[in-house]
Design a protein around this motif. Structure first.
Motif: not given
Ligand SMILES: N[C@@H](CCC(=O)N[C@@H](CS)C(=O)NCC(=O)O)C(=O)O
Length: 200
Positions: A66, A75-77, A80, A135, A140, A142
């Motif tokens: 993360m 962006k990662t969340r 995901d 991401a 990550t 994701a």
């Protein structure tokens, strides 16, 4: 865990075994795995995305999954959520339908799931024209969501010639040593996957 070399003791849950299923449901009545049991901190952590953030926070390794940057973290969340809700979920709908008795099939729901997967594939393909990972430029959380979703997604709806960026992204995931190891360990269970719709 393989991505960061985090030591752990795997426990296989056999949902077809009454005792194994009951023991697991006592821990997490939703009955979906993975679930992490952290004996040292006396915590039960379900849901893969939350498990990954938990490990990042409490057992950080060389490769944070993360990002620390708040915008990159969002962006990662989002990526995901995207892979879990719009790739993994429709894939599971299609697979789950194959496991139903013929009289209980949901052709309409399966068609909707295939359409959702197509939309997701097109969006991923466009994104992967300019980026390496789900991401951005680093691997990550994701990508951990994307890998199993796409692994089984392509079996129920192949990527096709129109989605070459997506296919290349999937090849990068398959080359990632952590994921390659997870796939190799899952091989003994591949026979349980319903390859074709028995009613088709
Ligand atoms: N939202 C959950 C989904 C996990 C999930 O779908 N697990 C599947 C295996 S990959 C499962 O437990 N299937 C058994 C079932 O649904 O009965 C997560 O991300 O951890």
């Amino acid at each position: 865990m393989y991505e960061n070399g985090t030591p752990f003791e795997p426990r296989i849950v056999d949902l077809s075994d009454e005792a194994s299923r009951a023991a697991f449901l006592r821990l997490w009545p939703i009955g979906k795995f993975p679930v992490l049991r952290d004996e040292a901190r006396d915590r039960l952590v379900p849901e893969s995305s939350v498990i990954i953030e938990y490990l990042d926070r409490h057992y950080p390794g060389p490769a944070p999954l993360m990002p620390a940057d708040p915008d990159l973290a969002l962006k990662t969340r989002l990526a995901d959520r995207f892979y879990d809700l719009y790739v993994h979920e429709p894939m599971q709908k299609i697979v789950g339908d194959r496991l139903r008795p013929a009289s209980e099939r949901d052709a309409f729901g399966v068609a909707q799931a295939k359409a959702r997967l197509q939309t997701a594939y097109a969006m991923i393909d466009a994104e992967m024209a300019t980026q390496m990972w789900a991401a951005g430029e680093t691997f990550t959380l994701a990508d951990c969501a994307a890998a199993p979703a796409l692994f089984y997604g392509r079996l129920v709806l192949p990527f096709g010639d129109a989605h070459l960026n997506l296919a290349r992204y999937f090849a990068r995931l398959m080359d990632r040593p952590s994921f390659a190891r997870a796939v190799a360990e899952a091989k003994p269970y591949f026979g349980l996957f319903p390859q074709e719709d028995a009613a088709a």
